[in-house]
Design a protein around this motif. Sequence first.
Motif, PDB file in Angstrom:
ATOM      1  N   ASP A  61       6.353  32.158 -12.127  1.00  0.00           N
ATOM      2  CA  ASP A  61       5.727  30.912 -12.574  1.00  0.00           C
ATOM      3  C   ASP A  61       4.554  30.567 -11.669  1.00  0.00           C
ATOM      4  OD1 ASP A  61       7.619  30.249 -14.687  1.00  0.00           O
ATOM      5  OD2 ASP A  61       9.060  29.926 -13.066  1.00  0.00           O
ATOM      6  N   HIS A 112      -6.103  34.991 -13.361  1.00  0.00           N
ATOM      7  CA  HIS A 112      -6.479  33.883 -14.248  1.00  0.00           C
ATOM      8  C   HIS A 112      -6.938  34.420 -15.602  1.00  0.00           C
ATOM      9  CE1 HIS A 112      -7.823  29.956 -15.503  1.00  0.00           C
ATOM     10  NE2 HIS A 112      -9.064  30.383 -15.653  1.00  0.00           N
ATOM     11  N   PRO A 152      -2.986  34.166 -17.653  1.00  0.00           N
ATOM     12  CA  PRO A 152      -3.348  32.746 -17.547  1.00  0.00           C
ATOM     13  C   PRO A 152      -2.165  31.799 -17.375  1.00  0.00           C
ATOM     14  CG  PRO A 152      -3.646  33.564 -19.793  1.00  0.00           C
ATOM     15  CD  PRO A 152      -3.413  34.750 -18.947  1.00  0.00           C
ATOM     16  N   ASN A 153      -0.962  32.229 -17.740  1.00  0.00           N
ATOM     17  CA  ASN A 153       0.211  31.351 -17.602  1.00  0.00           C
ATOM     18  C   ASN A 153       0.796  31.353 -16.194  1.00  0.00           C
ATOM     19  OD1 ASN A 153       0.136  30.529 -20.292  1.00  0.00           O
ATOM     20  ND2 ASN A 153       1.356  32.284 -20.968  1.00  0.00           N
ATOM     21  N   VAL A 154       0.359  32.315 -15.371  1.00  0.00           N
ATOM     22  CA  VAL A 154       0.839  32.380 -13.993  1.00  0.00           C
ATOM     23  C   VAL A 154      -0.076  31.514 -13.123  1.00  0.00           C
ATOM     24  CG1 VAL A 154       1.230  33.864 -11.998  1.00  0.00           C
ATOM     25  CG2 VAL A 154       1.801  34.689 -14.290  1.00  0.00           C
ATOM     26  N   LYS A 155       0.514  30.545 -12.451  1.00  0.00           N
ATOM     27  CA  LYS A 155      -0.280  29.640 -11.618  1.00  0.00           C
ATOM     28  C   LYS A 155      -0.349  30.159 -10.187  1.00  0.00           C
ATOM     29  CE  LYS A 155       1.034  25.562 -14.347  1.00  0.00           C
ATOM     30  NZ  LYS A 155       2.011  26.190 -15.264  1.00  0.00           N
ATOM     31  N   HIS A 168      -4.763  26.777  -8.620  1.00  0.00           N
ATOM     32  CA  HIS A 168      -4.241  25.449  -8.936  1.00  0.00           C
ATOM     33  C   HIS A 168      -4.021  24.573  -7.707  1.00  0.00           C
ATOM     34  CE1 HIS A 168      -3.435  27.681 -12.601  1.00  0.00           C
ATOM     35  NE2 HIS A 168      -3.286  26.546 -13.220  1.00  0.00           N
ATOM     36  N   ASP A 214       3.591  23.316 -10.716  1.00  0.00           N
ATOM     37  CA  ASP A 214       4.467  23.706 -11.820  1.00  0.00           C
ATOM     38  C   ASP A 214       4.359  22.730 -12.988  1.00  0.00           C
ATOM     39  OD1 ASP A 214       6.678  25.410 -12.907  1.00  0.00           O
ATOM     40  OD2 ASP A 214       7.759  23.497 -12.827  1.00  0.00           O
ATOM     41  N   GLY A 216       1.740  21.375 -13.958  1.00  0.00           N
ATOM     42  CA  GLY A 216       0.451  21.535 -14.629  1.00  0.00           C
ATOM     43  C   GLY A 216      -0.704  20.834 -13.933  1.00  0.00           C
TER      44      GLY A 216
END
Length: 223
Positions: free
Chosen positions: A52, A73, A77-80, A102, A122, A124
Amino acid sequence: MKSRIKLLVVDDHPVVRRGISSCLARQERFAIVGEAADGLEAVRQAKELLPDIILMDIDMPLMNGLAVTELLHRELPNVKVLILSMYSNTDYVLRIIQSGGHGYVLKEASLEELVRAIETVDSGEAFFSPDVARLALNQFVHPTGEGPTLSQLTNREREVLIHIAQGLSNKEIASTLVVGVRTVETHRERIMRKLNIHSVAGLTKFAISKGLIVLRAEHTGKH
């Protein structure tokens, strides 16, 4: 109950990496799914483990953290990515945002702050260590404009810059200011570093553009 946040810890120093992993593994909300010691390994594990959040060091062999962040990225793109660094460098703030990161947390931060940063990212939102955020905000509130400005220099550094732009040698500047030659050399090094200008020609051009010296098109012969 909300599922645990999967973390990948990336740092080229084994003691730091394991220390971070060990501390976070004790938190019920987190699951350490992997560790990586360099940029390329980070990319490989990110694709394989799909965490995550990645806790990413900047200075690493093979591929630095910002380059890894930018690549992930685009491809995941869903991995921060939450950057961890020893340095409170405000230049990194913009670069991290541009690379798709992030957040930015100092390694000297408390465990509580790191936990808060992970939970914030996490959810957002972005998270930047308060000290870094304050310095960065100050830069935005008092922008330096395009390129370096005179405000970056002390009064003595401005004096030295003027003499450099006038073509004086270090020895001549030292004599004029009644200081040692080594002191002048130190001032010169600091000026170049602060302005990111590394030639006498560049310093002269900067001094002229800021009105510190006047460039005359011709000499009149008068003294």
